[in-house]
Design an enzyme around this catalytic site. Structure first.
Site, PDB file in Angstrom:
ATOM      1  N   LYS A 174       0.833  -1.207   0.000  1.00 18.71           N
ATOM      2  CA  LYS A 174       0.000   0.000   0.000  1.00 18.71           C
ATOM      3  C   LYS A 174       0.866   1.255   0.000  1.00 18.71           C
ATOM      4  CE  LYS A 174      -1.327   2.312   3.426  1.00 18.71           C
ATOM      5  NZ  LYS A 174      -1.817   2.810   4.723  1.00 18.71           N
ATOM      6  N   ASP A 200      -6.301   1.045   1.122  1.00 20.83           N
ATOM      7  CA  ASP A 200      -6.282   1.214   2.579  1.00 20.83           C
ATOM      8  C   ASP A 200      -7.651   0.794   3.122  1.00 20.83           C
ATOM      9  OD1 ASP A 200      -8.025   3.234   1.925  1.00 20.83           O
ATOM     10  OD2 ASP A 200      -6.952   4.808   3.012  1.00 20.83           O
TER      11      ASP A 200
END
Length: 218
Positions: free
Chosen positions: A121, A139
């Protein structure tokens, strides 16, 4: 699950709602962005911005983070969750940048994920925001919205969510979609109190329709 046509309708509505969606982590360069995203794990962007305001005045380069003791760095980020582990990763990361990359943040995703504390991420955020490469960072907001809308399946892993989004969304829209999904999840489709009753996507949202039916029965 929503098809590409319906996904595009959702994205068009999000664009109308949040035309200025952007990365809310304050940073002046790729190095500061890496540190900020690392600190943001299990923590709000607002709190990270409070901490980095002073942090980035004190530490401007990877060497700066290595010139202090681990204890001092921990104290500087103490208000952030997991501060001990994050401080260790910041120093390890800084040493690798100096030893292997001349002090610069690498632009390649494959190199970014090798850095301590930098997962998939974080790497996606950095290549997208700092270097302008299309990427879709997943996320908690992106995952929640994608599953509630039915873009992905409830049981999908984070990687499966990312792959599904990349498959259903044009590559040139990945980065802006990432920010709009975050804004939509952070300010509208919230974890605890989603605003289903005034959501322009209610007709397409399986989760919203379920929630509204439950309200009608009460």
């Amino acid at each position: 699950m929503l098809n590409k046509k319906h996904v595009q309708i959702c994205l068009d509505e999000m664009r109308k709602m949040f035309p200025d969606a952007h990365c809310e982590l304050r940073h002046e360069n790729p190095f500061e962005l890496v540190i900020a995203v690392l600190l943001s794990a299990q923590c709000t962007d607002a709190l990270v911005n409070k901490v980095t305001k002073g942090l980035f005045e004190k530490y401007k380069t990877p060497q700066d983070f290595l010139d202090v003791s681990l204890e001092e760095l921990q104290q500087d980020i103490r208000s952030i969750g997991l501060f001990r582990n994050k401080a260790k990763n910041i120093q390890k990361l800084s040493k690798i940048l100096l030893d292997e990359h001349g002090g610069d943040v690498p632009e390649e995703h494959s190199e970014l994920v090798k850095l301590p504390g930098v997962g998939r991420k974080t790497a996606n955020v950095v290549v997208s925001v700092a270097f302008g490469e299309p990427a879709l960072a997943v996320d908690t907001h992106v995952e929640r919205v994608s599953k509630r809308l039915g873009i992905c399946r409830w049981k999908d892993s984070v990687l499966e969510v990312e792959n599904t989004l990349m498959r259903k969304i044009p590559r040139e829209e990945w980065s802006e979609t990432h920010h709009r999904l975050i804004f939509f999840g952070r300010y509208h489709c919230k974890a605890q109190s989603p605003q289903c009753d005034r959501c322009p996507l209610l007709d397409l949202c399986r989760e919203g329709q379920k929630r509204m039916k439950k309200k009608e029965k009460i």
